[in-house]
Design a protein around this motif. Sequence first.
Motif, PDB file in Angstrom:
ATOM      1  N   ASN A  87       0.806  -1.227   0.000  1.00  0.00           N
ATOM      2  CA  ASN A  87       0.000   0.000   0.000  1.00  0.00           C
ATOM      3  C   ASN A  87       0.839   1.278   0.000  1.00  0.00           C
ATOM      4  O   ASN A  87       0.294   2.378   0.138  1.00  0.00           O
ATOM      5  CB  ASN A  87      -0.941   0.000   1.217  1.00  0.00           C
ATOM      6  N   ASN A  88       2.178   1.145  -0.111  1.00  0.00           N
ATOM      7  CA  ASN A  88       3.097   2.294  -0.191  1.00  0.00           C
ATOM      8  C   ASN A  88       3.115   3.179   1.068  1.00  0.00           C
ATOM      9  O   ASN A  88       3.596   4.309   1.025  1.00  0.00           O
ATOM     10  CB  ASN A  88       2.768   3.180  -1.406  1.00  0.00           C
ATOM     11  N   VAL A  89       2.598   2.679   2.189  1.00  0.00           N
ATOM     12  CA  VAL A  89       2.639   3.428   3.444  1.00  0.00           C
ATOM     13  C   VAL A  89       4.074   3.454   3.964  1.00  0.00           C
ATOM     14  O   VAL A  89       4.776   2.444   3.949  1.00  0.00           O
ATOM     15  CB  VAL A  89       1.706   2.805   4.495  1.00  0.00           C
ATOM     16  N   ILE A  90       4.514   4.637   4.439  1.00  0.00           N
ATOM     17  CA  ILE A  90       5.886   4.803   4.920  1.00  0.00           C
ATOM     18  C   ILE A  90       5.901   4.844   6.449  1.00  0.00           C
ATOM     19  O   ILE A  90       5.063   5.498   7.069  1.00  0.00           O
ATOM     20  CB  ILE A  90       6.516   6.087   4.350  1.00  0.00           C
ATOM     21  N   HIS A  91       6.831   4.104   7.061  1.00  0.00           N
ATOM     22  CA  HIS A  91       7.005   4.092   8.507  1.00  0.00           C
ATOM     23  C   HIS A  91       8.464   4.386   8.841  1.00  0.00           C
ATOM     24  O   HIS A  91       9.366   4.013   8.087  1.00  0.00           O
ATOM     25  CB  HIS A  91       6.649   2.720   9.107  1.00  0.00           C
ATOM     26  N   THR A  92       8.689   5.034   9.968  1.00  0.00           N
ATOM     27  CA  THR A  92      10.039   5.160  10.525  1.00  0.00           C
ATOM     28  C   THR A  92      10.080   4.294  11.776  1.00  0.00           C
ATOM     29  O   THR A  92       9.342   4.543  12.734  1.00  0.00           O
ATOM     30  CB  THR A  92      10.371   6.619  10.869  1.00  0.00           C
ATOM     31  N   VAL A  93      10.935   3.271  11.751  1.00  0.00           N
ATOM     32  CA  VAL A  93      10.904   2.248  12.805  1.00  0.00           C
ATOM     33  C   VAL A  93      12.319   1.931  13.279  1.00  0.00           C
ATOM     34  O   VAL A  93      13.314   2.253  12.622  1.00  0.00           O
ATOM     35  CB  VAL A  93      10.249   0.952  12.281  1.00  0.00           C
ATOM     36  N   LYS A  94      12.397   1.275  14.437  1.00  0.00           N
ATOM     37  CA  LYS A  94      13.655   0.743  14.942  1.00  0.00           C
ATOM     38  C   LYS A  94      14.027  -0.497  14.128  1.00  0.00           C
ATOM     39  O   LYS A  94      13.144  -1.228  13.648  1.00  0.00           O
ATOM     40  CB  LYS A  94      13.536   0.359  16.422  1.00  0.00           C
ATOM     41  N   THR A  95      15.331  -0.737  13.984  1.00  0.00           N
ATOM     42  CA  THR A  95      15.757  -1.919  13.237  1.00  0.00           C
ATOM     43  C   THR A  95      15.320  -3.208  13.935  1.00  0.00           C
ATOM     44  O   THR A  95      15.172  -4.249  13.286  1.00  0.00           O
ATOM     45  CB  THR A  95      17.281  -1.934  13.060  1.00  0.00           C
ATOM     46  N   SER A  96      15.089  -3.135  15.245  1.00  0.00           N
ATOM     47  CA  SER A  96      14.629  -4.320  15.973  1.00  0.00           C
ATOM     48  C   SER A  96      13.188  -4.679  15.625  1.00  0.00           C
ATOM     49  O   SER A  96      12.736  -5.779  15.930  1.00  0.00           O
ATOM     50  CB  SER A  96      14.757  -4.093  17.481  1.00  0.00           C
ATOM     51  N   GLU A  97      12.461  -3.766  14.961  1.00  0.00           N
ATOM     52  CA  GLU A  97      11.063  -4.006  14.614  1.00  0.00           C
ATOM     53  C   GLU A  97      10.911  -4.653  13.243  1.00  0.00           C
ATOM     54  O   GLU A  97       9.806  -5.051  12.866  1.00  0.00           O
ATOM     55  CB  GLU A  97      10.276  -2.694  14.652  1.00  0.00           C
TER      56      GLU A  97
END
Length: 618
Positions: free
Chosen positions: A37-47
């Motif tokens: 769906n092309n949604v962008i997230h900023t996440v921890k690498t552990s996630e």
Amino acid sequence: MERLVIEIGEKVIFKNREAVIIRIVDIDQVSIQELQNNVIHTVKTSEIKNYTNSTKKLPDNNISALTEKEWDEAQRRFEIIKPILGNRKNFKLIESISIDKKIHYTTIYRWLKLYDETSVISSLLGHKKNGGRGKSRLSNEQDIIINNSINNLYLNPSKKSITKIVRDIEKNCKDKNIPIPHSNTIRKRIKSLSEEEVLKARFGKSKARDKFEPIKNSFPGADYPLSVVQIDHTKVDIILVDEHYRKAFIRPWLTIAVDVYSRMVVGFYLSFDPPGEMGTGLCIANSILSKEIWMERNHVEGEWPCWGIMSTIHVDNAREFRGNMLRKACQNYGINLEFRPVAQPHWGGHVERLLGTFSKEIHNLPGTTFSSPESRINYDSEKNASLTISEFEKWLMTYIVNVYHKRNHSGIGMSPLQKYKEGLMGSDLINGCGIPPKLLNEKRLKLDFMPYTERTIQEYGVIIDHITYYHDVLRKYIHSRESLASNSPKRKFIFRRDPRDISTVYFFDPEINDYFEIPYRDTSKPAISIWEYKEAVRKLNSNNVAIDEEAIFNAYRTMEKIELKSILETKKLKRTTRYADKRNEQKTILVNDEIEDNPKISFLDIKPFEDLDDEAFT
């Protein structure tokens, strides 16, 4: 070995959905875009998790299970691709290596892909074939004879010829009625020896040093994070209390690893046991692994973004660093194990200065022994001791992550954390080397750095140190032989164990290429450590009692009762007891009625950080 590659364009899994990394925000933070769906997230690498094709099994051969010939071939292939690893876009280099080594360039690209997927040299062999039954291979007895002849006749000042070595091996095999290996096999084994090793054995260390040791004006090679990691041990200046009765115990040992480039602590291992292969191996494994799970277990919050395989490990010349297990494990993960020059202590200065810094802070803790007897006049270290090894590990991790890493370091002009991030991510003045991949299989990595033994498998299971272990997974290997020949020797298999709890051993299944837990055959027996086992055997020997499994556990139970009674009257416990630390903290403690009813035992309400100065964490 499964790993998570952190690079722009890399495909990953986020909350069971496919995504791709589009931006690296920080060492442990990335922006990803979901593919559906092309949604962008900023996440921890552990996630995020590694994206793998479930229908494809990556080769991950266990180095201990490889023959000498297979290991030599894996190393040969690694030496061919090694110049390309840091210069992958240089197609002329790849073409010249292809021509020079007479290997098609597609084969070189295949080897590169195998190494990228696993990060271990043994994977360059590809999938091990299950066939080959009935084919000849060197037995363990043949290997021993060959190695002994090479070490005793070839690698010494007598400088015997290769022909003499071949004849000596043939003679020894005939004397022991063992099949004689082909002379070409022996010659290849000798030719695989490094020139430096031969020169050192035949002409002395100084001759080899003059030819092979580089001129060193400063610490060589420490040009980016994880390029050089120093490891050392120290006996910590503090007396800890036992986990169960909180009675004064002994000083713990700390094995610590520091990144020379940034001065970041990349890992450590804390134990009551003196330095050895086990502690060193676990320190290296802790250094390579991501720290999130470890910090969560200790309930420590903070930022410790150190993970990945180091290029070189720099150690002193202590015996625990010279073991064959450690050398092979480092080779398999592509780590260069380098030893400190003799009589040149300044080469270990980075890690030793770090240990000195820690000592100053530890001298503020209850139970400290300070650095000298003069310093602890009028201070009773045993009486004031209040921290258990678990609590001290938490304190040490908190200090490393939230104090030391963030404090300005005079040697680098900034904090270790800032220097580490700059080396990976780059700055206006330097280019970063990139974020290293995360290795995800914690159990496999730690087992690979544990000591191992080889045993045949019988109908009753396997015997290690008089104790029998069994599980149905061993059934298909009962009475296995090296080949179908009637005189073929019995096949030996790899078993590893944690010395802190030998109630379980880890069997490496060569067909499935993974480890399985094998318990005692008699599961009613209590879990014991290797130190408790050795103490029981010592007692039996001193009393001239025949040593077998039943006698060992009877002696252990007797010792346990004596130890529990002595706890009530002595100031501290023995190092070998399982009541002293957390090596068996999950096991049920069995005590007799007299001890359970004794009112002298009490559990103190200890607050391990109440004596610390607030400014220690500012």
